[in-house]
Design a protein around this motif. Structure first.
Motif, short mmCIF file in Angstrom:
data_model
loop_
_atom_site.label_atom_id
_atom_site.label_comp_id
_atom_site.label_asym_id
_atom_site.label_seq_id
_atom_site.Cartn_x
_atom_site.Cartn_y
_atom_site.Cartn_z
N ALA A 1 0.93 -1.29 0.01
CA ALA A 1 -0.10 0.18 -0.07
C ALA A 1 0.89 1.24 -0.03
N ARG A 2 0.65 2.01 -0.90
CA ARG A 2 1.52 3.26 -1.16
C ARG A 2 0.77 4.34 -1.97
N ILE B 1 3.47 -10.59 4.88
CA ILE B 1 4.69 -9.95 4.48
C ILE B 1 4.29 -8.58 3.88
N TRP B 2 5.24 -7.73 4.07
CA TRP B 2 4.86 -6.33 3.77
C TRP B 2 6.03 -5.91 2.63
N SER C 1 6.19 2.92 6.14
CA SER C 1 4.98 1.81 6.38
C SER C 1 5.72 0.49 6.76
N GLY C 2 6.97 0.01 6.26
CA GLY C 2 7.69 -0.84 6.55
C GLY C 2 7.91 -0.89 8.37
N MET C 3 8.18 0.14 8.66
CA MET C 3 8.77 0.48 10.09
C MET C 3 7.35 -0.10 11.04
N LYS C 4 6.06 0.46 10.47
CA LYS C 4 4.75 0.10 10.95
C LYS C 4 4.62 -1.20 10.96
#
Ligand SMILES: *Cc1c(COP(=O)(O)O)cnc(C)c1O
Length: 353
Positions: free
Chosen positions: A153-154, A236-237, A251-254
Motif C-alpha cells: 500500500a503506497r 509480508i510487507w 510503512s515497513g516500520m509500522k
C-alpha cells in the motif's frame, strides 16, 4: 550559491511568471533567483539556500542528496513512526503484558525474546482475522487465514512500482504452486495524476490475469486507518520502489511493530534495518551497486520470485518456529530504533536547539 545552476528535473519547480503574479513588486525576481535558480523557481534550492540546518530523512537520502546538491552541508536524521499509533490492539496488549513501558521507550522491545512463539502467533492471527473481516465487509472478497498474504500500500506514484510483482505472471503462478499466496493492494492517486490512475488500472488488469489461481484484492480510499489494518494484518510487507527514489519509507516500520516481516528493495530506511534472513529479506542489489538500470531490474525481479519461492514460502509453510523467530526479529531489530521519540529527540538536539 553552489548548485544554483543545476538543471535538476523535480516536482518542486514553479514558473517565475507565476511567482511574479503572486509576489508582485515587493520581492524583485532577481533577488529570488539568487536563491532559487535562474530558469524556474526551484523550491528545493530555495529551501537549501535559506536554511541553517538541512537533513535527509535516512542516511541513504542524505548521501543521495549530497550527490544532487554538492556544496551543501547535508546531514541525516532517520525517520521513525509513532509506536502506540501504529501498533495494533493485539500487539499492544501483548507488549503491555511482557514489556511494560514499551510505548514510550520502544528500545525495551529488544526484550521481545521473552515472549513465546505461541503468543506472538496468536496476536498476529487476530490482526490477520481483523484485516480479512474488514476486506470481506468492504469488498466481498474472502481471503484465507491459512494462506501467506502479501501487502502493498503506497501513494500511487510511478517510482513506487506497484506492479513489479506482476512482471512475470507465469512465474508468480509457479511460486503459488510451491505455497499459496494472496495479495492485498491499496493506494490512491493524486486526482490530477492521470498516469497514476492508469497505473492503478494496470494493477487491476494484472489481478484479473491471476484470477482463479491467486486471490488478490485492491482496497480503495487508502488512509491511515486502512494502513493500520494492512500493516498489522498481512504476513509480508512488500516494497518495490525504484532506487534511489525512496527517501525513507515508513510503512515497513509500522509493519515491524506488528511482527509483520519486510520484503523490500534496498532503499531508504530498509538499507539501515535489513539483516538478510534475520528480520526480513532484501530485493535486488544496493542502490550504489555499479550496474545499469536494466540489469538492476532483472536482478530485482529474479530476487522477488526466487526469494519468495525458495526462502519465504518454505519458511512460512514448513518451518513455523523459524517463521515466528523472524517475526520476533522484525519487532526486536526495528522498533528499538525506528520510532518517532528518537527522531524527535534528534531534531531537538541537532536541528532545533
Ligand atoms: C505510512 C503511510 C504512508 C507512507 O508509507 P511509505 O511506506 O512511506 O510509502 C502513506 N500513506 C499512509 C496512509 C500511511 O499510513
Amino acid at each position: 550559491m553552489n548548485g544554483a545552476n543545476l538543471s535538476i528535473k523535480d516536482n518542486f519547480m514553479v514558473l517565475y511568471e507565476d511567482v511574479n503574479k503572486l509576489m508582485g513588486e515587493e520581492f524583485p525576481l532577481e533577488n529570488i533567483k539568487r536563491y532559487a535558480g535562474n530558469d524556474n523557481l526551484n523550491a528545493t534550492l530555495l529551501a537549501l539556500n535559506l536554511s541553517k540546518y538541512v537533513n535527509g530523512v535516512t542516511n541513504a537520502h542524505m548521501e543521495y542528496s549530497r550527490i544532487l546538491f554538492p556544496g551543501y552541508h547535508l546531514r541525516g536524521i532517520t525517520n521513525g513512526v509513532h509506536p502506540l499509533k501504529w501498533t495494533c490492539e493485539f500487539f499492544r496488549e501483548l507488549f503491555d503484558r511482557h514489556v511494560p513501558g514499551w510505548a514510550n521507550e520502544p528500545e525495551l522491545l529488544v526484550r521481545v525474546d521473552e515472549v513465546s512463539h505461541e503468543e506472538i502467533w496468536n496476536a498476529h492471527i487476530k490482526a490477520n482475522k481483523a484485516l480479512i473481516d474488514y476486506i470481506a465487509e468492504k469488498t466481498g472478497v474472502g481471503l484465507n487465514m491459512n494462506v501467506l498474504s502479501l501487502g502493498f500500500a503506497r501513494r500511487a506514484t510511478a517510482y513506487k512500482r506497484a506492479t513489479l510483482i506482476f512482471s512475470d505472471l507465469n512465474r508468480l503462478k509457479e511460486v503459488n504452486y510451491a505455497g499459496r499466496l494472496q495479495l492485498v493492494f491499496a493506494g490512491k492517486a493524486h486526482p490530477r495524476d492521470d498516469a497514476e490512475k492508469h497505473g492503478i488500472k494496470d494493477i487491476y488488469s494484472n489481478m484479473a490475469g491471476l484470477r482463479g489461481e491467486i486471490e488478490a484484492v485492491y482496497l480503495d480510499n487508502y488512509d491511515m486507518e486502512q494502513a493500520a489494518k494492512m500493516v498489522s494484518g498481512v504476513d509480508i510487507w512488500l516494497n518495490t520502489p525504484l532506487p534511489p527514489m525512496e527517501a525513507s519509507g515508513t510503512s515497513g516500520m509500522k509493519a515491524a511493530y506488528n511482527g509483520v516481516v519486510n520484503f523490500s528493495v534496498l532503499d531508504g530506511w530498509w538499507i539501515e534495518d535489513c539483516i538478510e534472513g534475520v528480520n526480513g529479506w532484501a530485493i535486488g542489489p544496493s542502490p550504489t551497486a555499479p550496474i545499469g538500470e536494466d540489469e538492476r531490474r532483472r536482478i530485482e525481479i529474479k530476487d522477488l520470485y526466487n526469494k519468495l519461492e525458495y526462502l519465504i514460502v518454505p519458511k512460512f509453510y514448513h518451518d513455523r518456529d523459524g517463521w515466528r523467530e523472524i517475526m520476533k526479529s522484525s519487532i526486536a531489530k526495528t522498533t528499538y530504533y525506528f520510532h518517532s521519540h528518537r527522531m524527535m529527540r534528534r531534531y531537538a538536539s541537532e536541528a532545533y536547539l
